[in-house]
Write an enzyme that holds these catalytic residues in place. Structure first.
Site, PDB file in Angstrom:
ATOM      1  N   TRP A 197       1.032  -1.361  -0.285  1.00 38.46           N
ATOM      2  CA  TRP A 197      -0.006  -0.031  -0.155  1.00 38.46           C
ATOM      3  C   TRP A 197       0.627   1.603   0.110  1.00 38.46           C
ATOM      4  O   TRP A 197       2.304   1.229   0.408  1.00 38.46           O
ATOM      5  CB  TRP A 197      -1.145  -0.008   1.250  1.00 38.46           C
ATOM      6  CG  TRP A 197      -1.568   1.795   1.410  1.00 38.46           C
ATOM      7  CD1 TRP A 197      -2.609   1.453   0.602  1.00 38.46           C
ATOM      8  CD2 TRP A 197      -1.516   2.180   2.179  1.00 38.46           C
ATOM      9  NE1 TRP A 197      -3.092   3.004   1.156  1.00 38.46           N
ATOM     10  CE2 TRP A 197      -2.635   3.594   1.784  1.00 38.46           C
ATOM     11  CE3 TRP A 197      -0.154   2.701   2.706  1.00 38.46           C
ATOM     12  CZ2 TRP A 197      -2.701   4.787   2.768  1.00 38.46           C
ATOM     13  CZ3 TRP A 197      -0.578   3.842   4.297  1.00 38.46           C
ATOM     14  CH2 TRP A 197      -1.172   4.972   3.466  1.00 38.46           C
ATOM     15  N   ASP A 476     -13.557   2.146  -5.313  1.00 33.88           N
ATOM     16  CA  ASP A 476     -12.700   1.428  -4.605  1.00 33.88           C
ATOM     17  C   ASP A 476     -13.098   0.155  -4.206  1.00 33.88           C
ATOM     18  O   ASP A 476     -14.156   0.076  -3.894  1.00 33.88           O
ATOM     19  CB  ASP A 476     -12.842   2.330  -2.752  1.00 33.88           C
ATOM     20  CG  ASP A 476     -11.378   3.269  -2.770  1.00 33.88           C
ATOM     21  OD1 ASP A 476     -10.533   2.386  -2.917  1.00 33.88           O
ATOM     22  OD2 ASP A 476     -11.177   4.025  -1.744  1.00 33.88           O
ATOM     23  N   ASP A 546      -2.394   5.883  -2.930  1.00 31.25           N
ATOM     24  CA  ASP A 546      -2.345   6.808  -2.120  1.00 31.25           C
ATOM     25  C   ASP A 546      -1.242   7.721  -1.693  1.00 31.25           C
ATOM     26  O   ASP A 546      -1.736   8.280  -1.179  1.00 31.25           O
ATOM     27  CB  ASP A 546      -2.927   5.761  -1.080  1.00 31.25           C
ATOM     28  CG  ASP A 546      -4.870   6.126  -1.148  1.00 31.25           C
ATOM     29  OD1 ASP A 546      -5.263   6.354  -1.765  1.00 31.25           O
ATOM     30  OD2 ASP A 546      -5.038   5.138  -0.554  1.00 31.25           O
TER      31      ASP A 546
HETATM   32  C1  DGJ Z   1      -8.543   4.192  -0.832  1.00 38.46           C
HETATM   33  C2  DGJ Z   1      -8.116   5.525  -1.273  1.00 38.46           C
HETATM   34  O1  DGJ Z   1      -7.039   5.180  -2.091  1.00 38.46           O
HETATM   35  C3  DGJ Z   1      -8.594   6.926  -0.591  1.00 38.46           C
HETATM   36  O2  DGJ Z   1      -7.997   7.585  -2.440  1.00 38.46           O
HETATM   37  C4  DGJ Z   1      -9.724   7.258  -0.457  1.00 38.46           C
HETATM   38  O3  DGJ Z   1     -10.832   7.155  -0.844  1.00 38.46           O
HETATM   39  C5  DGJ Z   1     -10.043   6.803   0.531  1.00 38.46           C
HETATM   40  N1  DGJ Z   1      -9.755   5.106   0.282  1.00 38.46           N
HETATM   41  C6  DGJ Z   1     -11.351   6.273   0.873  1.00 38.46           C
HETATM   42  O4  DGJ Z   1     -11.951   5.444   2.017  1.00 38.46           O
END
Ligand code: DGJ
Length: 726
Positions: A197, A476, A546
């Site tokens: 991640w 998502d 992210d």
């Molecule tokens: C994971 C995503 O990658 C983020 O950009 C965001 O949308 C969060 N989830 C929200 O929970």
């Protein structure tokens, strides 16, 4: 482009103007792999390796697996155990528990275009021909149709297999890869992408050696940990030269990409559904379709391979209104507010974004149920009136009134134990009987193999989209699957769940997308956890990671570009210090890096002074002015962040009359030596003007002698050159 069968040499030659893939039949029985590379007109008998010639039987009657062990022959569809003791492409267990599968040539057909793959996304088949090679096992009645598609304008072969049970007893498919290529030699370096991640798709290379090597995911998704891609690089390959053989899978579930080097130093490369945690019962008359794999050959190094993959994505993979066109420049409220927002705050943020020239406001997680943190409400797709007293309808109206588009985040495949949905349907999540329901991010996964779950998701999500009158959806998916089990599958089909989940997901996505063809969909999976060509067939862009830190993004986007073009890569300018790394990088660098993808913002503009908003407005304008070039220009990697203190890349328009070059230094250095950047892809006969300085350079000069970049001053400084032909 053509597929020709030469009955003299018993070869199928799949060729376009640049590449060939040649298959040779051994005594009309087994298809052997003969050649894959630059175009050849034919391969004569004399050129076939001695081992292959020795292995050739004179006639069907004289053929004996003992004399000609398949273990030594390069095959197109090997099966374990019938003479070959390497891992095979297919492995089937018969009703009596035995598992030999002697697949022999039955027939072939050459068709225009390419067949649709039932239930699965795949590349379109225009300007293409497909060889359908049917092999059959006489005893069990199992038949395999091998599909090979060659394109007129792409240096890619699409492969998949359809397995049919023509017998009268059920059989279990224990493994079914999509493609196998047996390379005669193993003098290659294997390139793969692995990560975690917020640090997805880091590049790894290693010399292949006897034994098995590769990457795989058993997480129910292509995952942040690995990517359904691998490439074999001939020695001395670099970005611009050398033979590269790339493999990518059009699939969003668990996968395996593997290379086995055998006793003869031959290398068997295979890619397909992860065989671990998979099997599939095939009743008489039933069939199973494997996902599609793309085999991409380039004699022009890694940039050549990537450009082939990018063309494939742009010309045959992405669909819908936004494929091939400009994308709205967006602002997403996630890093600006996380769960802590109300209508007033969001409208103020949107109004500020409008001042900065931004087109689309995206409301991220936290608008539904009673979700103030990540521990509740997934599945309850109704508005949280505490935060949004007028619901998403009211918010959307206000955003639209600002002259902006409105977008919404959803996570349709999930269910929170603290949700009305879970209280009503505790059986709807994936779970293994009475075992503990292992949560991840406090959530469970809906069993997308179930029709009732699929119907609920379609209904709930389309209702929210309608209410919010949305122009964009961010889809998502924030956990991987554990405790595999479905209440609706019989015991012997439980290991089908992974693939059934993905088929269910594709069907749900299709139903929603077809209902809203004008909406822009961006996929996301806890960052870039489902970054695969299967997803790209449905949604033309994907949230890359992210990690919005410009420095880390240089690495992630650099490697992502191995397969995916800029138009697929969601990339945002975010706040400093960065929320993932604490690092501060200049705004110009954050913007330059975000210009490497589908450009947007993800920061609290309300905290920035007016001067910075003006600066942002200028950047937004700049991007808008050259979006076509940024998203669809031919992409060249120039300097690798994996190798030193700099990263550089460039995009060149198709007519070579315009280019944008981006260079980023990592650390500032005292008394540095000049960095000269030699460019690629320009027309050597043309002169180019640097739009900012007015300086004029020859295309040949830029590509041979290079351009000098500014000395690094401070850390993470960057420079862009916008060049236009005179
Ligand atoms: C994971 C995503 O990658 C983020 O950009 C965001 O949308 C969060 N989830 C929200 O929970």
């Amino acid at each position: 482009m053509s597929i020709i069968y030469d009955s003299q040499t018993k070869c199928f030659n799949l060729s376009n103007d640049r590449i060939s893939y040649v298959i040779r039949m051994a005594a009309d029985l087994y298809p052997l792999h003969l050649y894959w590379g630059k175009r050849v007109r034919r391969i004569s008998d004399k050129m076939v390796s001695r081992r292959m010639q020795d292995g050739y039987p004179q006639s069907d009657e004289k053929f004996s697996l003992h004399e000609t062990p398949l273990d030594h022959l390069p095959q197109e569809c090997p099966t374990y155990g019938v003479g070959d003791l390497r891992e095979g492409m297919l492995h089937v267990i018969h009703q009596d528990g035995t598992h030999a599968l002697d697949l022999r040539y039955a027939s072939h057909e050459i068709i225009e275009g390419k067949p649709e793959l039932p239930g699965l996304p795949s590349a379109r088949g225009d300007k293409a021909q497909t060889l359908i090679l049917t092999l059959a096992d006489a005893l069990s009645g199992i038949r395999v149709k091998l599909y090979y598609t060659i394109y007129e304008d792409l240096d890619v072969i699409a492969r998949s297999a359809l397995i049919e049970n023509g017998g009268d007893a059920p059989a279990v498919i224990d493994r079914a890869y999509s493609a196998c290529v047996d390379f005669e030699y193993s003098d290659y370096t294997l390139m793969t992408m692995s990560g975690a991640w917020a640090r997805e798709r880091q590049l790894y290379t290693r010399k292949i050696a006897p034994g098995e090597q590769g990457v795989s995911s058993a997480r129910g998704a292509s995952s942040v940990q690995t990517s359904p891609f691998m490439a074999l690089l001939a020695s001395n390959t670099n970005e611009d030269a050398g033979d590269v053989y790339g493999f990518a899978l059009c699939y969003s579930g668990g996968f395996k990409a593997t290379v086995e080097v055998d006793q003869n130093w031959s290398a068997r490369a295979m890619i397909g559904i992860q065989p671990f945690n998979f099997n599939w019962t095939l009743e008489p008359g039933a069939s199973f379709q494997t996902p599609e794999a793309y085999l991409c050959y380039s004699p022009d190094g890694l940039n050549g391979m990537s450009q082939n993959f990018h063309k494939l994505v742009h010309r045959r993979i992405t669909t819908g209104k936004y494929a091939g066109s400009k994308r709205p420049i967006l602002i997403n409220n996630w890093e600006a507010t996380y769960f802590n927002f109300n209508e007033e705050k969001l409208v103020a943020l949107a109004a500020r974004a409008k001042k900065a020239g931004i087109d689309l406001f995206v409301l991220d997680d936290g608008w539904f149920g009673h979700r103030d943190a990540d521990n509740s409400s997934l599945g309850d797709w109704f508005d949280d009136k505490r935060k949004l007293p007028n619901g998403i309808a009211g918010l959307s109206e206000k955003i639209h009134a600002l002259g902006m588009k409105f977008g919404l985040w959803v996570e349709p495949e999930m269910i929170s134990p603290d949700s009305e949905l879970y209280r009503a349907h505790p059986d709807w999540c994936i779970h293994a009987g009475e075992y503990i329901r292992v949560e991840s991010r406090h959530q469970l996964t809906l069993d997308m193999s179930r029709q009732d779950v699929q119907d609920y998701v379609v209904e709930a999500i389309t209702a929210a989209m309608k209410r919010g009158n949305v122009d964009y959806v961010k889809w998502d998916m924030n956990r991987f699957i554990t405790m595999w089990g479905s209440e609706q599958l019989p015991a012997q089909r439980q290991q089908e769940l992974g693939h059934r989940y993905i088929l269910g997901l594709y069907s749900v996505m299709r139903r929603i997308i077809e209902k809203y063809p004008d909406v822009l969909f961006e996929s996301c999976a806890g960052g870039g956890g489902r970054y695969d060509l299967g997803m790209m067939c449905l949604m033309p862009q994907a949230w890359t990671t992210d990690d919005t830190d410009a420095h880390m993004r240089c690495r992630i986007q650099y490697s992502t570009s191995m397969v995916f073009p800029q138009s697929c890569m969601g990339a945002h300018v975010s706040a400093v210090p960065n929320h993932q790394t604490g690092r501060s990088t200049p705004l110009a660098t954050r913007a330059a890096v975000a210009m490497g993808g589908t450009y947007g913002y993800e920061l609290n503009l309300l905290e920035l002074p007016d001067e910075e908003i003006e600066e942002i407005a200028k950047l937004t304008d700049k991007v808008r002015g050259m979006q076509e070039l940024l998203l669809y220009g031919t992409f060249f990697r120039l300097k690798s962040p994996y190798e030193g203190n700099q990263t550089a890349w460039m995009c060149v328009s198709e007519d070579k009359k315009e280019a944008i070059v981006t260079h980023v230094f990592t650390l500032g250095q005292p008394n540095p030596k000049d960095v000269r950047l030699t460019l690629r892809g320009l027309d050597p006969e043309l002169d180019y003007q640097d739009v900012e300085t007015g300086a004029i350079y020859g295309g040949d000069e830029l590509m041979l002698h290079g351009i000098i970049v500014k000395k690094p001053w401070g850390d993470y400084c960057s420079e862009q050159f916008h060049l236009k032909a005179l």
